[in-house]
Motif scaffolding. Structure first.
Motif, mmCIF file in Angstrom:
data_model
loop_
_atom_site.group_PDB
_atom_site.id
_atom_site.type_symbol
_atom_site.label_atom_id
_atom_site.label_comp_id
_atom_site.label_asym_id
_atom_site.label_seq_id
_atom_site.Cartn_x
_atom_site.Cartn_y
_atom_site.Cartn_z
ATOM 1 N N SER A 259 0.835 -1.209 0.000
ATOM 2 C CA SER A 259 0.000 0.000 0.000
ATOM 3 C C SER A 259 0.863 1.251 0.000
ATOM 4 O O SER A 259 0.526 2.255 -0.642
ATOM 5 N N ALA A 260 2.004 1.216 0.704
ATOM 6 C CA ALA A 260 2.903 2.369 0.703
ATOM 7 C C ALA A 260 3.511 2.587 -0.672
ATOM 8 O O ALA A 260 3.655 3.723 -1.135
ATOM 9 N N LEU A 261 3.847 1.509 -1.349
ATOM 10 C CA LEU A 261 4.490 1.604 -2.658
ATOM 11 C C LEU A 261 3.570 2.197 -3.721
ATOM 12 O O LEU A 261 3.989 3.024 -4.538
ATOM 13 N N VAL A 262 2.304 1.805 -3.705
ATOM 14 C CA VAL A 262 1.403 2.200 -4.799
ATOM 15 C C VAL A 262 0.499 3.374 -4.448
ATOM 16 O O VAL A 262 -0.142 3.947 -5.335
ATOM 17 N N SER A 263 0.431 3.772 -3.171
ATOM 18 C CA SER A 263 -0.454 4.862 -2.781
ATOM 19 C C SER A 263 -0.068 6.152 -3.496
ATOM 20 O O SER A 263 1.086 6.582 -3.476
ATOM 21 N N GLY A 264 -1.058 6.788 -4.146
ATOM 22 C CA GLY A 264 -0.808 8.052 -4.824
ATOM 23 C C GLY A 264 -0.016 7.942 -6.098
ATOM 24 O O GLY A 264 0.512 8.941 -6.596
ATOM 25 N N THR A 265 0.069 6.744 -6.677
ATOM 26 C CA THR A 265 0.808 6.556 -7.927
ATOM 27 C C THR A 265 -0.168 6.307 -9.073
ATOM 28 O O THR A 265 -1.388 6.304 -8.883
ATOM 29 N N ARG A 266 0.384 6.061 -10.252
ATOM 30 C CA ARG A 266 -0.459 5.799 -11.419
ATOM 31 C C ARG A 266 -1.025 4.386 -11.438
ATOM 32 O O ARG A 266 -1.826 4.039 -12.300
ATOM 33 N N ARG A 272 -5.150 -3.929 1.416
ATOM 34 C CA ARG A 272 -5.921 -4.266 2.613
ATOM 35 C C ARG A 272 -5.997 -3.091 3.586
ATOM 36 O O ARG A 272 -7.004 -2.861 4.225
ATOM 37 N N MET A 273 -4.900 -2.349 3.714
ATOM 38 C CA MET A 273 -4.853 -1.226 4.662
ATOM 39 C C MET A 273 -4.280 -0.004 3.961
ATOM 40 O O MET A 273 -3.227 -0.102 3.318
ATOM 41 N N PRO A 274 -4.928 1.140 4.042
ATOM 42 C CA PRO A 274 -4.375 2.350 3.443
ATOM 43 C C PRO A 274 -3.104 2.787 4.158
ATOM 44 O O PRO A 274 -2.938 2.555 5.350
ATOM 45 N N TYR A 275 -2.229 3.428 3.419
ATOM 46 C CA TYR A 275 -0.962 3.900 3.956
ATOM 47 C C TYR A 275 -1.138 5.319 4.498
ATOM 48 O O TYR A 275 -1.706 6.183 3.830
ATOM 49 N N MET A 306 11.030 2.801 3.005
ATOM 50 C CA MET A 306 11.566 3.529 1.845
ATOM 51 C C MET A 306 10.631 4.647 1.415
ATOM 52 O O MET A 306 11.043 5.799 1.228
ATOM 53 N N ARG A 307 9.351 4.308 1.231
ATOM 54 C CA ARG A 307 8.379 5.280 0.759
ATOM 55 C C ARG A 307 8.240 6.446 1.745
ATOM 56 O O ARG A 307 8.132 7.622 1.343
ATOM 57 N N THR A 308 8.253 6.151 3.031
ATOM 58 C CA THR A 308 8.094 7.199 4.034
ATOM 59 C C THR A 308 9.274 8.164 4.006
ATOM 60 O O THR A 308 9.108 9.372 4.185
#
Length: 492
Positions: A259-266, A272-275, A306-308
């Motif tokens: 969810s962290a990797l793809v949140s807000g991407t194309r 299962r859980m939002p980031y 990494m995303r954070t």
């Protein structure tokens, strides 16, 4: 009059005497001085003039190696110690529990305040107190801190009287009323479960993490209680708790690596859980820019960290494994951390540096050549210079690799099959191959894309050995400067 915490000074004196014992000098005279110091320690503080007169007499009586004794004494006496726990600290992890007691003054001397954001002690807080008192020989008291009590001078003064502080995340649930029911609808979606047995620093609902920070450090300003906690640190005391909310940088609240990797991407995805993160930061007990993650390997949170880092414009991050601690000396000035693990554990602390990764990587969900390192038992890491000191019982792996081939993972970011990232990297650093490609599988329900993760060890340097005293030759491996590239492949 400037005063100093005498129980911490006694710990420093004990360490100095250990140096004498190590070099086989007679320390009977010095120990007589210890008895005098112990009598004085019944007072909470002592005039600095008297203190240094006693130091001078100690040095004169011991005659030899006086400078070494005094320097050792003062370094232990005034050191600040922050214990960053990676979550799920087991009750029987004597290495970490004893270390906390030692840093707070030692058995029978340490006075540890257990802080919870509540009106009364919590289940986790009671368990921490029981462990310190009944098992590990410290004195401990619960210090519940309500939102109004966080600026109560009486509570703050009680905190200052302690030689150590343990902060628990498990706070009270709000009592039911209509307004609490309405606000619960916008809370993060993770729901608190029954507390697990046999451990502390277990994961609570993420709104409790927010509640803890909002109470102790509202709007980024220290409450009286948090200021008192920092006073305990500055006097040479010990502060411990879940690593995830201890720094001044962004705090991760929920979501997994996918969810962290793809949140807000194309990429279209319904994890299962939002980031979500809290950019305003945590308790700022580590006064340097690091995002810190707990439950790292066991919950596959490497890419989430990494995303954070990219999201919060902080280049460096630390991830601490469960039942593991990074003991940071001087966290408010020049922090240096040592990894402490349970006996025979191969867990550790991961370090990320994303300074060379461009911000557009977030939109593309493409992180190329991210530098990461992994530190295991007894490694010492300077958080400022980023230098590492390995213990003498570890040796260089280069030229002595045990395995021929690397072993890829088919679920590298798994929450169900824990520690895939750690195991894959550990095998690569100890084999003849230079890289390995692993994957995280896709699914339709919930809609989750596949992910490719490539490790490259061409620039990496590894150190390892069997753990001292391990009956079954348990091998641990540490390394620096391995590279990871992460790429989303899509749905099926």
């Amino acid at each position: 009059m400037v005063t100093v915490n005498f129980t911490i000074l006694l710990l420093g004196l004990e360490k100095a005497l250990n140096v004498l014992s190590f070099i086989n000098l007679s320390s009977n005279v010095c120990r007589a001085n210890v008895a005098t110091f112990q009598q004085l320690s019944r007072r909470q503080t002592v005039d600095n003039t008297l203190f240094f007169l006693k130091c001078r007499k100690l040095v004169r009586d011991c005659k030899m190696f006086s400078f070494l004794i005094l320097v050792t004494f003062l370094s232990f006496a005034f050191g600040q110690n922050l214990v960053l726990i990676g979550g799920n600290l087991r009750d029987d992890n004597a290495q970490v529990w004893n270390k906390m007691v030692q840093l707070a003054g030692g058995k029978g001397v340490a006075r540890i305040g257990v802080i919870s954001v509540s009106n009364q002690n919590t289940i986790e807080g009671d368990r921490v107190i029981e462990n310190f008192v009944r098992v590990y020989g410290a004195n401990a008291v619960g210090i519940p801190v309500s939102q109004t009590g966080a600026n109560d001078p009486v509570v703050a003064n009680l905190v200052k009287e302690q030689t150590g502080i343990f902060i628990v995340e498990d706070s009270e649930d709000k009592s039911w009323n209509f307004w609490n029911w309405v606000t619960s609808l916008v809370r993060p979606t993770d729901v608190a479960t029954e507390p697990p047995t046999g451990m502390v620093c277990y994961e609570s609902a993420s709104y409790k993490r927010q509640q803890l920070i909002d109470t102790l450090r509202p709007f980024g300003q220290d409450s009286l209680v948090l200021a008192a906690i920092k006073t305990v640190l500055k006097k040479g005391g010990m502060v411990a708790g879940n690593a995830a909310y201890m720094s001044k940088s962004a705090v991760i609240l929920e979501g997994d690596s996918i969810s962290a990797l793809v949140s807000g991407t194309r990429f279209i995805s319904f994890p299962r859980m939002p980031y979500s993160i809290r950019k305003e930061g945590g308790l700022a007990l580590l006064n340097t820019d690091y995002v810190i993650e707990s439950h790292l390997s066991e919950k596959g949170r490497e890419v989430r960290l990494m995303r954070t880092l990219l999201e919060s414009d902080v280049s460096r991050g630390l991830g601490v494994d469960e039942n593991t601690a990074l003991v940071v000396n001087n966290p408010l000035s020049r922090p240096v951390g040592q990894v402490i693990t349970a006996s025979l554990d191969v867990t550790g602390v991961l370090y990320f540096d994303v300074s060379d990764i461009p911000t557009p990587s977030i939109t593309n969900a493409l992180y190329e050549n991210v530098t990461f390192s992994f530190f295991t038992a007894d490694d010492v890491f300077d958080l400022t210079s980023e230098s590492v000191t390995y213990p003498p019982w570890k040796e260089a792996i280069a030229g002595q690799e045990w395995f021929k081939n690397a072993v890829p993972s088919n679920d590298i970011l798994s929450r169900a099959g824990p520690s895939q990232w750690r195991q894959t990297a550990r095998r690569l650093i100890d084999c003849k191959e230079l890289n390995v490609t692993s994957y995280s599988p896709s699914s339709i329900v919930p809609m989750i894309p596949a992910v490719q993760v490539i490790f490259n060890r061409q620039r990496a340097v590894g150190f390892g050995a069997d753990l001292p005293g391990a009956p079954n030759n348990t091998y641990v491996a540490s390394f620096q400067r391995m590279m990871a590239s992460v790429k989303v492949l899509g749905i099926l």
